[in-house]
Scaffold this motif. Structure first.
Motif, PDB file in Angstrom:
ATOM      1  N   PRO A  76       0.896  -1.192  -0.160  1.00 34.26           N
ATOM      2  CA  PRO A  76       0.039   0.015  -0.089  1.00 34.26           C
ATOM      3  C   PRO A  76       0.964   1.179  -0.073  1.00 34.26           C
ATOM      4  O   PRO A  76       2.016   1.284   0.739  1.00 34.26           O
ATOM      5  N   SER A  77       0.471   2.071  -0.446  1.00 32.41           N
ATOM      6  CA  SER A  77       1.130   3.451  -0.902  1.00 32.41           C
ATOM      7  C   SER A  77       1.375   4.021   0.471  1.00 32.41           C
ATOM      8  O   SER A  77       2.156   4.902   0.676  1.00 32.41           O
ATOM      9  N   VAL A  78       0.237   4.302   1.274  1.00 32.26           N
ATOM     10  CA  VAL A  78       0.310   4.843   2.490  1.00 32.26           C
ATOM     11  C   VAL A  78       1.437   4.292   3.432  1.00 32.26           C
ATOM     12  O   VAL A  78       2.311   4.947   4.206  1.00 32.26           O
ATOM     13  N   VAL A  79       1.882   3.103   3.252  1.00 30.73           N
ATOM     14  CA  VAL A  79       3.000   2.364   4.188  1.00 30.73           C
ATOM     15  C   VAL A  79       4.167   2.737   3.535  1.00 30.73           C
ATOM     16  O   VAL A  79       5.275   3.237   4.367  1.00 30.73           O
ATOM     17  N   VAL A  80       4.410   3.020   2.312  1.00 27.99           N
ATOM     18  CA  VAL A  80       5.529   3.704   1.431  1.00 27.99           C
ATOM     19  C   VAL A  80       5.663   5.007   2.132  1.00 27.99           C
ATOM     20  O   VAL A  80       6.949   5.521   2.186  1.00 27.99           O
ATOM     21  N   GLY A  81       4.473   5.701   2.150  1.00 25.65           N
ATOM     22  CA  GLY A  81       4.776   7.139   2.653  1.00 25.65           C
ATOM     23  C   GLY A  81       5.417   7.152   3.983  1.00 25.65           C
ATOM     24  O   GLY A  81       5.927   8.100   4.420  1.00 25.65           O
ATOM     25  N   LEU A  82       4.464   6.564   4.746  1.00 26.97           N
ATOM     26  CA  LEU A  82       5.250   6.402   6.235  1.00 26.97           C
ATOM     27  C   LEU A  82       6.604   6.062   6.525  1.00 26.97           C
ATOM     28  O   LEU A  82       7.193   6.708   7.116  1.00 26.97           O
ATOM     29  N   PHE A  83       6.906   4.897   5.841  1.00 24.01           N
ATOM     30  CA  PHE A  83       8.384   4.715   5.525  1.00 24.01           C
ATOM     31  C   PHE A  83       9.090   5.717   5.141  1.00 24.01           C
ATOM     32  O   PHE A  83      10.162   5.942   5.646  1.00 24.01           O
ATOM     33  N   GLY A  84       8.988   6.511   4.142  1.00 32.02           N
ATOM     34  CA  GLY A  84       9.630   7.601   3.819  1.00 32.02           C
ATOM     35  C   GLY A  84       9.692   8.586   4.710  1.00 32.02           C
ATOM     36  O   GLY A  84      10.552   9.415   4.870  1.00 32.02           O
ATOM     37  N   PHE A  85       8.411   8.972   5.515  1.00 32.43           N
ATOM     38  CA  PHE A  85       8.384  10.038   6.486  1.00 32.43           C
ATOM     39  C   PHE A  85       9.679   9.669   7.572  1.00 32.43           C
ATOM     40  O   PHE A  85      10.243  10.559   7.966  1.00 32.43           O
ATOM     41  N   LEU A  86       9.638   8.384   7.909  1.00 31.50           N
ATOM     42  CA  LEU A  86      10.350   7.936   8.934  1.00 31.50           C
ATOM     43  C   LEU A  86      12.138   8.012   8.573  1.00 31.50           C
ATOM     44  O   LEU A  86      12.663   8.583   9.492  1.00 31.50           O
ATOM     45  N   ILE A  87      12.256   7.411   7.242  1.00 31.08           N
ATOM     46  CA  ILE A  87      13.487   7.516   6.981  1.00 31.08           C
ATOM     47  C   ILE A  87      14.075   8.659   6.147  1.00 31.08           C
ATOM     48  O   ILE A  87      15.000   9.582   6.651  1.00 31.08           O
ATOM     49  N   PHE A  88      13.315   9.355   5.199  1.00 31.71           N
ATOM     50  CA  PHE A  88      13.925  10.480   4.324  1.00 31.71           C
ATOM     51  C   PHE A  88      13.304  11.811   5.211  1.00 31.71           C
ATOM     52  O   PHE A  88      14.605  12.404   5.078  1.00 31.71           O
ATOM     53  N   VAL A  89      12.473  11.873   5.698  1.00 27.51           N
ATOM     54  CA  VAL A  89      12.130  13.220   6.261  1.00 27.51           C
ATOM     55  C   VAL A  89      12.651  13.466   7.765  1.00 27.51           C
ATOM     56  O   VAL A  89      13.238  14.480   7.832  1.00 27.51           O
ATOM     57  N   ILE A  90      12.802  12.329   8.402  1.00 25.81           N
ATOM     58  CA  ILE A  90      13.199  12.581   9.858  1.00 25.81           C
ATOM     59  C   ILE A  90      14.559  12.118   9.999  1.00 25.81           C
ATOM     60  O   ILE A  90      15.319  12.664  10.498  1.00 25.81           O
ATOM     61  N   GLN A  91      14.969  10.694   9.655  1.00 26.08           N
ATOM     62  CA  GLN A  91      16.088  10.116   9.847  1.00 26.08           C
ATOM     63  C   GLN A  91      17.179  10.721   9.018  1.00 26.08           C
ATOM     64  O   GLN A  91      18.317  11.257   9.519  1.00 26.08           O
ATOM     65  N   TRP A  92      16.976  11.160   7.743  1.00 24.51           N
ATOM     66  CA  TRP A  92      17.997  11.680   6.912  1.00 24.51           C
ATOM     67  C   TRP A  92      17.983  13.040   6.855  1.00 24.51           C
ATOM     68  O   TRP A  92      18.557  13.921   6.084  1.00 24.51           O
ATOM     69  N   ASP A  93      16.734  13.745   7.349  1.00 26.73           N
ATOM     70  CA  ASP A  93      16.527  15.077   7.860  1.00 26.73           C
ATOM     71  C   ASP A  93      16.618  15.942   6.348  1.00 26.73           C
ATOM     72  O   ASP A  93      16.991  16.935   6.277  1.00 26.73           O
ATOM     73  N   PHE A  94      15.900  15.223   5.374  1.00 30.01           N
ATOM     74  CA  PHE A  94      15.529  15.806   4.056  1.00 30.01           C
ATOM     75  C   PHE A  94      14.499  16.593   4.416  1.00 30.01           C
ATOM     76  O   PHE A  94      14.092  17.750   3.611  1.00 30.01           O
ATOM     77  N   GLY A  95      13.590  16.778   5.441  1.00 27.54           N
ATOM     78  CA  GLY A  95      12.276  17.252   5.619  1.00 27.54           C
ATOM     79  C   GLY A  95      11.261  16.986   4.599  1.00 27.54           C
ATOM     80  O   GLY A  95      11.519  16.176   3.762  1.00 27.54           O
ATOM     81  N   PHE A  96      10.329  17.685   4.552  1.00 27.23           N
ATOM     82  CA  PHE A  96       9.097  17.586   3.476  1.00 27.23           C
ATOM     83  C   PHE A  96       9.590  18.217   2.310  1.00 27.23           C
ATOM     84  O   PHE A  96       9.637  19.490   2.066  1.00 27.23           O
ATOM     85  N   SER A  97      10.065  17.435   1.251  1.00 24.00           N
ATOM     86  CA  SER A  97      10.714  18.037  -0.032  1.00 24.00           C
ATOM     87  C   SER A  97      10.401  17.040  -1.028  1.00 24.00           C
ATOM     88  O   SER A  97       9.918  15.938  -0.991  1.00 24.00           O
ATOM     89  N   ILE A  98      10.648  17.813  -2.382  1.00 22.83           N
ATOM     90  CA  ILE A  98      10.621  16.990  -3.479  1.00 22.83           C
ATOM     91  C   ILE A  98      11.603  15.767  -3.354  1.00 22.83           C
ATOM     92  O   ILE A  98      11.173  14.752  -4.147  1.00 22.83           O
ATOM     93  N   LEU A  99      12.817  15.984  -2.861  1.00 24.08           N
ATOM     94  CA  LEU A  99      13.601  14.728  -2.739  1.00 24.08           C
ATOM     95  C   LEU A  99      13.247  13.681  -1.795  1.00 24.08           C
ATOM     96  O   LEU A  99      13.344  12.569  -2.410  1.00 24.08           O
ATOM     97  N   SER A 100      12.616  13.845  -0.636  1.00 26.53           N
ATOM     98  CA  SER A 100      11.980  12.985  -0.184  1.00 26.53           C
ATOM     99  C   SER A 100      10.759  12.296  -0.580  1.00 26.53           C
ATOM    100  O   SER A 100      10.801  10.763  -0.774  1.00 26.53           O
ATOM    101  N   GLY A 101       9.941  12.860  -1.336  1.00 23.22           N
ATOM    102  CA  GLY A 101       9.027  12.232  -2.269  1.00 23.22           C
ATOM    103  C   GLY A 101       9.505  11.632  -3.324  1.00 23.22           C
ATOM    104  O   GLY A 101       9.009  10.465  -3.797  1.00 23.22           O
ATOM    105  N   ALA A 102      10.367  12.040  -4.152  1.00 20.81           N
ATOM    106  CA  ALA A 102      11.057  11.222  -5.235  1.00 20.81           C
ATOM    107  C   ALA A 102      11.624  10.006  -4.665  1.00 20.81           C
ATOM    108  O   ALA A 102      11.347   8.803  -5.352  1.00 20.81           O
ATOM    109  N   LEU A 103      12.278  10.019  -3.487  1.00 19.54           N
ATOM    110  CA  LEU A 103      12.798   8.748  -3.048  1.00 19.54           C
ATOM    111  C   LEU A 103      11.713   7.655  -2.586  1.00 19.54           C
ATOM    112  O   LEU A 103      11.801   6.500  -2.699  1.00 19.54           O
ATOM    113  N   ALA A 104      10.694   8.330  -1.794  1.00 22.44           N
ATOM    114  CA  ALA A 104       9.639   7.543  -1.598  1.00 22.44           C
ATOM    115  C   ALA A 104       8.814   6.900  -2.755  1.00 22.44           C
ATOM    116  O   ALA A 104       8.513   5.666  -2.753  1.00 22.44           O
TER     117      ALA A 104
END
Length: 294
Positions: A111-139
């Motif tokens: 499910p895409s929402v699971v991918v979104g939550l994974f991206g939020f935990l890893i790219f947005v918080i852990q890697w500190d990319f924040g809410f950004s195009i890069l975080s969305g592209a990686l997710a």
């Protein structure tokens, strides 16, 4: 009941079921276009969105959608192509490759929402990319990679083994056979899979709500400094896409003409996805015709 009569009844049932499915899909599509097409204009497609005011457009959201799509495809296509070539041409058929293919199948149905939550935990918080195009592209890369890999692998495996043997018989190395014989022959299927994946990415919302964000800062299209927050090229800025914008309009209700804007944005989204699908079929046929004629 004789076999001919039973066959006619079965065929009739299949036709009725197919007609019902086509009617449902056509009704849904026509309803969205009927409501949305009158709202579409050049101003609607280029003007920024407005909150608490009438007359907003989807210009920035539309640009964000295409920019995010291009960035995602630039990241996911080389990875998927490399993985597909390895699985199709180099990997041995054993329990490990079977496990990898099973994992790809499982991930493609995630499910895409699971991918979104994974991206939020890893790219947005852990890697500190924040809410950004890069975080969305990686997710979206995680969301798109399994399906794209399997599509490209199927295209490569559809090439007859005789073409591989012919390349090797001419003295080409295995890599040269793949790059000069197999990939050109499989190119129509690869292109078709890429465009279909692009349509799937373009309409994605759930994975982007938690990664790319729900805001669309005003952009200055004369500012090409990628480090500026107002630059359209900045990959670290929040980027509300068209699909997220539709969800946001209907969930927040801060636009007086929200129904009209939502209807117009939905029609634009449907038309874009339709163009992706029709374009993939047209381009696939053209490339297939060119490959077979030459």
């Amino acid at each position: 009941m004789n076999s001919k009569k039973a066959d006619k009844i079965a065929v009739g049932v299949i036709y009725v079921m197919s007609a019902v499915i086509v009617l449902i899909l056509a009704s849904l599509l026509l309803f969205i276009l009927w409501r949305g097409l009158p709202q579409i204009s050049w101003e609607f497609l280029t003007a920024p969105a407005k909150s608490f005011q009438v007359g907003g457009g989807v210009g920035i959201q539309l640009f964000n959608s295409f920019y995010l799509l291009i960035l995602t495809m630039l990241i996911s296509t080389p990875l998927a192509l490399g993985a597909a070539i390895y699985l199709s041409e180099y990997a041995k058929q054993n329990w490990l490759t079977d496990f990898v293919r099973t994992a790809i199948e499982v991930l493609s149905s995630l499910p895409s929402v699971v991918v979104g939550l994974f991206g939020f935990l890893i790219f947005v918080i852990q890697w500190d990319f924040g809410f950004s195009i890069l975080s969305g592209a990686l997710a979206l890369t995680i969301f798109n990679l399994p399906l794209l890999t399997r599509t490209i692998e199927d295209s490569l495996q559809a090439i007859p083994a005789t073409q591989r043997e012919a390349g090797l018989a001419l003295g080409l190395s295995r890599w040269e056979t793949v790059t000069r014989v197999i990939l050109p022959a499989a190119l129509p299927g690869i292109i078709t899979g890429m465009i279909l994946a692009a349509g799937r990415i373009f309409g994605e919302a759930a994975a982007l709500i938690y990664t790319a964000g729900q805001s669309a800062p005003a952009l200055d299209f004369t500012n090409w400094n990628p480090q500026s927050i107002t630059s359209p090229l900045n990959i670290f800025r929040p980027a509300e896409t068209l699909a997220v914008h539709i969800w946001k309009i209907n969930s927040e209700g801060v636009m007086p003409d929200g129904k009209q804007v939502s209807a117009g944005a939905s029609a634009v989204l449907i038309l874009a996805v339709m163009l992706f699908n029709l374009g993939s079929r047209y381009l696939g046929r053209k490339l297939q015709k060119k490959a077979t004629s030459e």
